[in-house]
Write a protein that holds these residues in place. Sequence first.
Motif, mmCIF file in Angstrom:
data_model
loop_
_atom_site.group_PDB
_atom_site.id
_atom_site.type_symbol
_atom_site.label_atom_id
_atom_site.label_comp_id
_atom_site.label_asym_id
_atom_site.label_seq_id
_atom_site.Cartn_x
_atom_site.Cartn_y
_atom_site.Cartn_z
ATOM 1 N N HIS A 26 0.722 -1.265 -0.063
ATOM 2 C CA HIS A 26 0.013 -0.183 -0.273
ATOM 3 C C HIS A 26 0.614 1.300 -0.152
ATOM 4 C CE1 HIS A 26 0.886 -0.921 4.356
ATOM 5 N NE2 HIS A 26 0.738 0.483 4.455
ATOM 6 N N LEU A 27 2.161 1.090 0.259
ATOM 7 C CA LEU A 27 2.948 2.276 0.080
ATOM 8 C C LEU A 27 3.739 2.440 -1.255
ATOM 9 C CD1 LEU A 27 5.215 1.639 3.352
ATOM 10 C CD2 LEU A 27 3.198 3.206 3.170
ATOM 11 N N VAL A 28 3.455 1.723 -2.062
ATOM 12 C CA VAL A 28 4.107 1.650 -3.350
ATOM 13 C C VAL A 28 3.762 3.179 -4.021
ATOM 14 C CG1 VAL A 28 4.190 1.027 -5.739
ATOM 15 C CG2 VAL A 28 4.630 -0.761 -3.874
ATOM 16 N N LYS A 29 2.346 3.330 -3.918
ATOM 17 C CA LYS A 29 1.700 4.581 -4.867
ATOM 18 C C LYS A 29 2.075 5.676 -3.994
ATOM 19 C CE LYS A 29 -2.210 6.451 -7.091
ATOM 20 N NZ LYS A 29 -3.724 6.076 -7.205
ATOM 21 N N SER A 30 1.980 5.831 -2.751
ATOM 22 C CA SER A 30 2.221 7.119 -1.869
ATOM 23 C C SER A 30 3.756 7.503 -1.895
ATOM 24 C CB SER A 30 1.490 7.051 -0.477
ATOM 25 O OG SER A 30 2.143 6.003 0.279
ATOM 26 N N LEU A 31 4.437 6.560 -1.988
ATOM 27 C CA LEU A 31 5.908 7.044 -1.859
ATOM 28 C C LEU A 31 6.437 7.220 -3.297
ATOM 29 C CD1 LEU A 31 7.495 4.594 0.991
ATOM 30 C CD2 LEU A 31 6.988 6.884 1.112
ATOM 31 N N ASP A 32 5.843 6.964 -4.233
ATOM 32 C CA ASP A 32 6.238 6.986 -5.705
ATOM 33 C C ASP A 32 7.275 6.228 -6.232
ATOM 34 O OD1 ASP A 32 5.879 8.427 -8.195
ATOM 35 O OD2 ASP A 32 7.278 9.734 -7.859
ATOM 36 N N LEU A 33 6.958 4.962 -5.772
ATOM 37 C CA LEU A 33 7.892 3.591 -5.928
ATOM 38 C C LEU A 33 7.564 3.000 -7.159
ATOM 39 C CD1 LEU A 33 8.359 2.445 -2.355
ATOM 40 C CD2 LEU A 33 9.992 3.870 -3.787
ATOM 41 N N ILE A 34 8.168 2.405 -7.944
ATOM 42 C CA ILE A 34 7.794 1.136 -8.833
ATOM 43 C C ILE A 34 7.602 -0.010 -8.295
ATOM 44 C CG2 ILE A 34 8.562 -0.104 -10.941
ATOM 45 C CD1 ILE A 34 10.395 2.193 -11.668
ATOM 46 N N ASP A 35 8.148 -0.479 -7.154
ATOM 47 C CA ASP A 35 7.737 -1.598 -6.245
ATOM 48 C C ASP A 35 8.531 -1.439 -5.101
ATOM 49 O OD1 ASP A 35 6.790 -3.920 -6.038
ATOM 50 O OD2 ASP A 35 8.409 -5.324 -6.894
ATOM 51 N N LEU A 36 7.995 -2.435 -4.325
ATOM 52 C CA LEU A 36 8.689 -2.377 -2.778
ATOM 53 C C LEU A 36 8.383 -4.010 -2.375
ATOM 54 C CD1 LEU A 36 9.544 -1.052 -0.179
ATOM 55 C CD2 LEU A 36 7.198 -0.961 0.482
ATOM 56 N N SER A 37 9.541 -4.498 -2.146
ATOM 57 C CA SER A 37 9.795 -5.964 -2.132
ATOM 58 C C SER A 37 9.400 -6.046 -0.573
ATOM 59 C CB SER A 37 10.950 -6.544 -1.979
ATOM 60 O OG SER A 37 12.003 -5.830 -0.813
ATOM 61 N N ILE A 123 10.559 6.615 6.436
ATOM 62 C CA ILE A 123 11.435 7.406 6.665
ATOM 63 C C ILE A 123 12.740 7.374 5.896
ATOM 64 C CG2 ILE A 123 12.960 8.457 8.485
ATOM 65 C CD1 ILE A 123 10.459 8.036 10.229
ATOM 66 N N GLU A 124 13.149 6.196 5.743
ATOM 67 C CA GLU A 124 14.490 5.542 4.986
ATOM 68 C C GLU A 124 14.402 5.629 3.495
ATOM 69 O OE1 GLU A 124 17.416 5.401 6.443
ATOM 70 O OE2 GLU A 124 16.418 5.900 8.583
ATOM 71 N N LYS A 125 13.602 6.034 2.923
ATOM 72 C CA LYS A 125 13.361 6.082 1.557
ATOM 73 C C LYS A 125 13.969 7.143 0.957
ATOM 74 C CE LYS A 125 10.464 7.276 -2.407
ATOM 75 N NZ LYS A 125 10.647 8.745 -2.426
#
Length: 182
Positions: A26-37, A123-125
């Motif tokens: 659920h964080l992928v879109k809000s953190l502007d990521l392509i993917d999160l393992s 925070i660490e992104k």
Amino acid sequence: MKWSITQLRKFQDKPFEFHQTVNFDHLVKSLDLIDLSDIDVDGELTVRSNEVIADMHLTGTYTMACARTLIPVEVPINIKSQEIFDLEGYEQYSNEVEDDEHYHDATDGMINLKDIAEELVIIEKPMRVFSNESDQMLREGNGWEVIDEEQAIELAKEKETPESKQIDPRLQKLQQLYDEEQ
């Protein structure tokens, strides 16, 4: 990643070790990521008389777009943190101790590390990342390349050959007029 304090009191003599895999899709879109393992959370909980100390190690991978080329770049997650849960009520110490993000109140007699792990991942992104190929792409492209000052001087000297000083035959009459005036 949620344990009751009564369950943890059984491990008062030795640390309670845990290994969990958590999914934060659920964080992928809000953190502007392509993917999160999936995030692996390893650690141990040490129970003391009035607090529980959680030593956590989070590992995983962010997949982000390169800031220059938009190529997907994998960024490793390697976070170590120590969180302290106060069993007697955090408010009674709040005047003495400055607000510390590593101190938490054990609400409803439960220790919940999932929310803290999620917060650490957010925070660490990194703000932005660059792929290894982006440096090369800044030096050359389709029909162009970046050159340094010495190369530019050499190219300018090559263009000043005697052949380049020859006058265009169509303008030769104008050159004669220019020479007569002087």
